[in-house]
Structures are given as C-alpha cells and as structure tokens.
Design a protein around this motif. Sequence first.
Motif, PDB file in Angstrom:
ATOM      1  N   THR A 198     -12.681  72.111 -27.466  1.00 17.47           N
ATOM      2  CA  THR A 198     -11.980  72.041 -28.746  1.00 17.47           C
ATOM      3  C   THR A 198     -12.849  72.654 -29.848  1.00 17.47           C
ATOM      4  OG1 THR A 198     -12.869  69.933 -29.563  1.00 17.47           O
ATOM      5  CG2 THR A 198     -11.060  69.826 -27.972  1.00 17.47           C
ATOM      6  N   GLU A 199     -12.272  72.784 -31.021  1.00 21.47           N
ATOM      7  CA  GLU A 199     -12.995  73.315 -32.174  1.00 21.47           C
ATOM      8  C   GLU A 199     -13.681  72.223 -32.989  1.00 21.47           C
ATOM      9  OE1 GLU A 199     -10.204  75.507 -34.488  1.00 21.47           O
ATOM     10  OE2 GLU A 199      -9.786  76.994 -32.914  1.00 21.47           O
ATOM     11  N   ASP A 200     -13.609  70.972 -32.527  1.00 15.11           N
ATOM     12  CA  ASP A 200     -14.040  69.837 -33.331  1.00 15.11           C
ATOM     13  C   ASP A 200     -15.551  69.782 -33.571  1.00 15.11           C
ATOM     14  OD1 ASP A 200     -11.389  69.162 -33.245  1.00 15.11           O
ATOM     15  OD2 ASP A 200     -11.628  67.542 -31.791  1.00 15.11           O
ATOM     16  N   HIS A 201     -16.329  70.505 -32.791  1.00 11.45           N
ATOM     17  CA  HIS A 201     -17.784  70.354 -32.856  1.00 11.45           C
ATOM     18  C   HIS A 201     -18.493  71.583 -33.409  1.00 11.45           C
ATOM     19  CE1 HIS A 201     -17.274  66.659 -30.541  1.00 11.45           C
ATOM     20  NE2 HIS A 201     -16.385  67.341 -29.843  1.00 11.45           N
ATOM     21  N   VAL A 202     -17.739  72.520 -33.931  1.00 16.18           N
ATOM     22  CA  VAL A 202     -18.334  73.728 -34.516  1.00 16.18           C
ATOM     23  C   VAL A 202     -19.221  73.343 -35.702  1.00 16.18           C
ATOM     24  CG1 VAL A 202     -17.831  75.840 -35.810  1.00 16.18           C
ATOM     25  CG2 VAL A 202     -16.509  75.283 -33.763  1.00 16.18           C
ATOM     26  N   GLY A 203     -20.398  73.937 -35.754  1.00  9.61           N
ATOM     27  CA  GLY A 203     -21.326  73.680 -36.845  1.00  9.61           C
ATOM     28  C   GLY A 203     -22.228  72.483 -36.630  1.00  9.61           C
ATOM     29  N   ARG A 204     -22.098  71.804 -35.495  1.00 10.49           N
ATOM     30  CA  ARG A 204     -22.891  70.615 -35.244  1.00 10.49           C
ATOM     31  C   ARG A 204     -24.100  70.930 -34.358  1.00 10.49           C
ATOM     32  NH1 ARG A 204     -20.210  65.896 -36.313  1.00 10.49           N
ATOM     33  NH2 ARG A 204     -22.349  65.075 -36.224  1.00 10.49           N
ATOM     34  N   VAL A 205     -25.152  70.141 -34.550  1.00 15.39           N
ATOM     35  CA  VAL A 205     -26.335  70.164 -33.694  1.00 15.39           C
ATOM     36  C   VAL A 205     -26.476  68.770 -33.099  1.00 15.39           C
ATOM     37  CG1 VAL A 205     -28.837  70.453 -33.564  1.00 15.39           C
ATOM     38  CG2 VAL A 205     -27.493  71.928 -35.074  1.00 15.39           C
ATOM     39  N   TYR A 206     -26.449  68.684 -31.773  1.00 20.45           N
ATOM     40  CA  TYR A 206     -26.549  67.390 -31.099  1.00 20.45           C
ATOM     41  C   TYR A 206     -27.871  67.300 -30.336  1.00 20.45           C
ATOM     42  CZ  TYR A 206     -21.547  66.938 -32.041  1.00 20.45           C
ATOM     43  OH  TYR A 206     -20.325  66.855 -32.662  1.00 20.45           O
ATOM     44  N   GLU A 207     -28.579  66.201 -30.563  1.00 22.36           N
ATOM     45  CA  GLU A 207     -29.828  65.934 -29.846  1.00 22.36           C
ATOM     46  C   GLU A 207     -29.523  64.905 -28.759  1.00 22.36           C
ATOM     47  OE1 GLU A 207     -32.631  64.840 -32.937  1.00 22.36           O
ATOM     48  OE2 GLU A 207     -33.150  66.952 -33.225  1.00 22.36           O
ATOM     49  N   LEU A 208     -29.697  65.314 -27.515  1.00 19.69           N
ATOM     50  CA  LEU A 208     -29.220  64.537 -26.378  1.00 19.69           C
ATOM     51  C   LEU A 208     -30.393  63.918 -25.635  1.00 19.69           C
ATOM     52  CD1 LEU A 208     -26.585  67.117 -25.077  1.00 19.69           C
ATOM     53  CD2 LEU A 208     -26.330  65.365 -26.865  1.00 19.69           C
ATOM     54  N   THR A 209     -30.414  62.604 -25.569  1.00 26.57           N
ATOM     55  CA  THR A 209     -31.501  61.885 -24.900  1.00 26.57           C
ATOM     56  C   THR A 209     -30.938  60.787 -24.006  1.00 26.57           C
ATOM     57  OG1 THR A 209     -31.816  60.067 -26.477  1.00 26.57           O
ATOM     58  CG2 THR A 209     -32.864  62.177 -27.022  1.00 26.57           C
ATOM     59  N   GLY A 210     -31.813  60.271 -23.141  1.00 24.59           N
ATOM     60  CA  GLY A 210     -31.500  59.069 -22.407  1.00 24.59           C
ATOM     61  C   GLY A 210     -31.583  57.859 -23.318  1.00 24.59           C
ATOM     62  N   PRO A 211     -31.325  56.655 -22.776  1.00 20.30           N
ATOM     63  CA  PRO A 211     -31.243  55.461 -23.615  1.00 20.30           C
ATOM     64  C   PRO A 211     -32.580  54.840 -23.979  1.00 20.30           C
ATOM     65  CG  PRO A 211     -30.715  54.906 -21.355  1.00 20.30           C
ATOM     66  CD  PRO A 211     -30.882  56.394 -21.396  1.00 20.30           C
ATOM     67  N   GLU A 212     -33.679  55.255 -23.305  1.00 25.04           N
ATOM     68  CA  GLU A 212     -34.987  54.694 -23.631  1.00 25.04           C
ATOM     69  C   GLU A 212     -36.079  55.660 -23.201  1.00 25.04           C
ATOM     70  OE1 GLU A 212     -35.496  51.026 -21.571  1.00 25.04           O
ATOM     71  OE2 GLU A 212     -34.820  51.816 -19.648  1.00 25.04           O
ATOM     72  N   VAL A 213     -37.243  55.521 -23.823  1.00 19.81           N
ATOM     73  CA  VAL A 213     -38.354  56.415 -23.502  1.00 19.81           C
ATOM     74  C   VAL A 213     -39.167  55.871 -22.332  1.00 19.81           C
ATOM     75  CG1 VAL A 213     -38.541  57.353 -25.840  1.00 19.81           C
ATOM     76  CG2 VAL A 213     -39.888  55.336 -25.198  1.00 19.81           C
ATOM     77  N   HIS A 214     -39.748  56.803 -21.581  1.00 19.93           N
ATOM     78  CA  HIS A 214     -40.603  56.459 -20.447  1.00 19.93           C
ATOM     79  C   HIS A 214     -41.785  57.417 -20.418  1.00 19.93           C
ATOM     80  CE1 HIS A 214     -37.744  53.714 -18.490  1.00 19.93           C
ATOM     81  NE2 HIS A 214     -36.803  54.570 -18.846  1.00 19.93           N
ATOM     82  N   SER A 215     -42.928  56.913 -20.025  1.00 20.50           N
ATOM     83  CA  SER A 215     -44.079  57.771 -19.738  1.00 20.50           C
ATOM     84  C   SER A 215     -44.001  58.236 -18.293  1.00 20.50           C
ATOM     85  CB  SER A 215     -45.379  57.006 -19.971  1.00 20.50           C
ATOM     86  OG  SER A 215     -45.539  56.011 -18.958  1.00 20.50           O
ATOM     87  N   MET A 216     -44.853  59.179 -17.939  1.00 20.51           N
ATOM     88  CA  MET A 216     -44.928  59.598 -16.542  1.00 20.51           C
ATOM     89  C   MET A 216     -45.437  58.458 -15.653  1.00 20.51           C
ATOM     90  SD  MET A 216     -43.654  62.579 -16.220  1.00 20.51           S
ATOM     91  CE  MET A 216     -43.361  64.147 -17.034  1.00 20.51           C
ATOM     92  N   HIS A 217     -46.259  57.578 -16.208  1.00 19.33           N
ATOM     93  CA  HIS A 217     -46.673  56.390 -15.459  1.00 19.33           C
ATOM     94  C   HIS A 217     -45.460  55.524 -15.128  1.00 19.33           C
ATOM     95  CE1 HIS A 217     -50.975  57.070 -15.842  1.00 19.33           C
ATOM     96  NE2 HIS A 217     -50.818  57.301 -17.127  1.00 19.33           N
ATOM     97  N   ASP A 218     -44.548  55.378 -16.097  1.00 19.24           N
ATOM     98  CA  ASP A 218     -43.328  54.604 -15.857  1.00 19.24           C
ATOM     99  C   ASP A 218     -42.492  55.244 -14.754  1.00 19.24           C
ATOM    100  OD1 ASP A 218     -44.019  52.936 -18.015  1.00 19.24           O
ATOM    101  OD2 ASP A 218     -42.844  54.126 -19.439  1.00 19.24           O
ATOM    102  N   ILE A 219     -42.361  56.565 -14.811  1.00 19.20           N
ATOM    103  CA  ILE A 219     -41.558  57.267 -13.807  1.00 19.20           C
ATOM    104  C   ILE A 219     -42.173  57.098 -12.424  1.00 19.20           C
ATOM    105  CG2 ILE A 219     -40.662  59.487 -13.066  1.00 19.20           C
ATOM    106  CD1 ILE A 219     -39.318  58.403 -15.582  1.00 19.20           C
ATOM    107  N   ALA A 220     -43.495  57.216 -12.340  1.00 20.31           N
ATOM    108  CA  ALA A 220     -44.180  57.032 -11.056  1.00 20.31           C
ATOM    109  C   ALA A 220     -43.897  55.641 -10.494  1.00 20.31           C
ATOM    110  CB  ALA A 220     -45.681  57.255 -11.220  1.00 20.31           C
ATOM    111  N   ALA A 221     -43.914  54.625 -11.369  1.00 22.83           N
ATOM    112  CA  ALA A 221     -43.641  53.259 -10.923  1.00 22.83           C
ATOM    113  C   ALA A 221     -42.195  53.111 -10.445  1.00 22.83           C
ATOM    114  CB  ALA A 221     -43.928  52.275 -12.057  1.00 22.83           C
ATOM    115  N   LEU A 222     -41.248  53.736 -11.138  1.00 25.16           N
ATOM    116  CA  LEU A 222     -39.852  53.662 -10.731  1.00 25.16           C
ATOM    117  C   LEU A 222     -39.633  54.331  -9.375  1.00 25.16           C
ATOM    118  CD1 LEU A 222     -38.018  54.422 -14.101  1.00 25.16           C
ATOM    119  CD2 LEU A 222     -37.869  52.308 -12.785  1.00 25.16           C
TER     120      LEU A 222
END
Length: 277
Positions: free
Chosen positions: A178-202
């Motif tokens: 659609t044309e509804d989002h023209v002119g917008r800038v969206y910053e897309l992230t996950g719901p929480e931050v993680h370090s590489m240590h966190d990822i290794a543990a997961l």
Amino acid sequence: MTKVFVTGATGTIGRQVVAALQQHAGVAVTAASRQAIAGAPTATAIFDFKDPSTYSAVDGHAAVFVVGPPLEPGLSEMVAPFLDYLADHGRPRVTYLSALGMNDLAELPFHAEMEAKLRTSGLPVTILRPSFFASNFGIYERENIEQRGIIFTPSGAGEAAFVAPADIGEVAALALATEDHVGRVYELTGPEVHSMHDIAALISELTGKTIVYPEPSDETYRGALAAAGAPPFVADYMIPVYNLMRSGAANKVTQDIPTLLGRPATDVRSVLAQDFA
C-alpha cells in the motif's frame, strides 16, 4: 492488482518478503534474482544491479523492494543507476533495506549514501533499518558453533535486539502493498537485547552442547579470517559492523514491529530453536 518487484528474492530477507507478500490479497509478486529461480510459486525475473540491460524487468510494477548484495562496500555506486532508472521509468514506490546504526557508520557509509540518494531521488520511499538478524547464527556462525563450540565475532560485551527475518519480511510487505508507509523510516528490532554471551547460553540450552563466546579482539578476529583464507576486505567489512554492538550503538529496542504487525516481535530464542533444536 498491485504488482511488486522484489530484488534479492532468494536471499535471507528477500525470500521472506516474497512469502509475506503472497499473503496480501490483490498483490502480484515478481521474485527477481541474478539467476533463474526454479520452481518458484510466483512470477520471476532475471535482475542484476550491475547489468542495466536487466532493469526493464521492473517496468509496470507499482512498488520495488531494494536490497543490496551482502559484503559489498561499493553498494551505493552499484545500486544508484537502478534508482535513476526507476525515477525515469514510472517512479514506483521503493522500500529500501538499510540497517540499524549503519546509517551513521563512517567506515561503511554505503547505507547512509543510499538513504541520501533516495531522499533526493523524487521516488516515494520507505526505509527499513533492521537490527542484527537472529538467523545469522544459523547461517554464518553454524560451523563455529557446531564444530568448535564457539561464537566468534568481535562484538565485545555489547548487546543487540536481534530481529527475526520473517518479521522484517512482514513489515516490508506492508510497505510494498500500500501507499500508507511512504516517507516513513522504521527501525526493526527484536523484543529485548542480548549479548553474544546470552546467545551462547541459549544455544547451549537448546543443543545440550556447551557453546562459549571468547570475546575475540578485532586483531584476533582479523587473524582468524586471514588464516581461514578470507580476503582482507571481509574483516574490513565485518569488524565495523560487529563493533556497533561493542560500542553500544545496537543496544536498542523499538516498538515499530509490534505497532505495525499488531503482535510482539519474534524473540531470538524462537529463531534459534528453529535453527538449532
């Protein structure tokens, strides 16, 4: 019927954009790639930013998803002629895949250059700036994880809100349909931050195998890539990117995905479970 042209349609994000667009009624998708796509459930086209003779494949489309090839420091010079073609041939809406933090990254200015080019192109534009992809561990770090029991990136103790490629694809599809989002800038992230240590543990929890993150320095990382036979430009590219985490520039959670999709952003554990469980 709204016709949408998707560049990089076989890549990590491009294939998610194609899949998401196929869920939108009244949208016809053309999946574009440098090589023929066998068995695609949609229209396809041969397209290469480096080959202007392929540009005419985009003619007649109302919207275009623009994503450059990975590990390409000269991306802005490569893609600019295509944007000029679009400006001269129908002026379709453009959704551009940038990257969170890289619009201010002096060592790799191509996303900033592309965003500036788009702002002055006269084209209707939507810009997406995703954080680090949650799928990178299953793609780029799989050998390190499975064979060496490590995650090996020069990210220090920094954190990022890793984002699911499928979420990026859904947001891109909204902007393209659609044309509804023209002119917008969206910053897309996950719901929480993680370090590489966190990822290794997961990943350790999911696989039952101990995975560690040794926090390699830039020099150690560069040396390891060289020893593996990678050309120097790979380290020159990847070190500034991962240093976004080290510096704290990627330590950010936004609400653009929940707002646009009407649901929480996919958490990194869900993506890791698909890739490693």
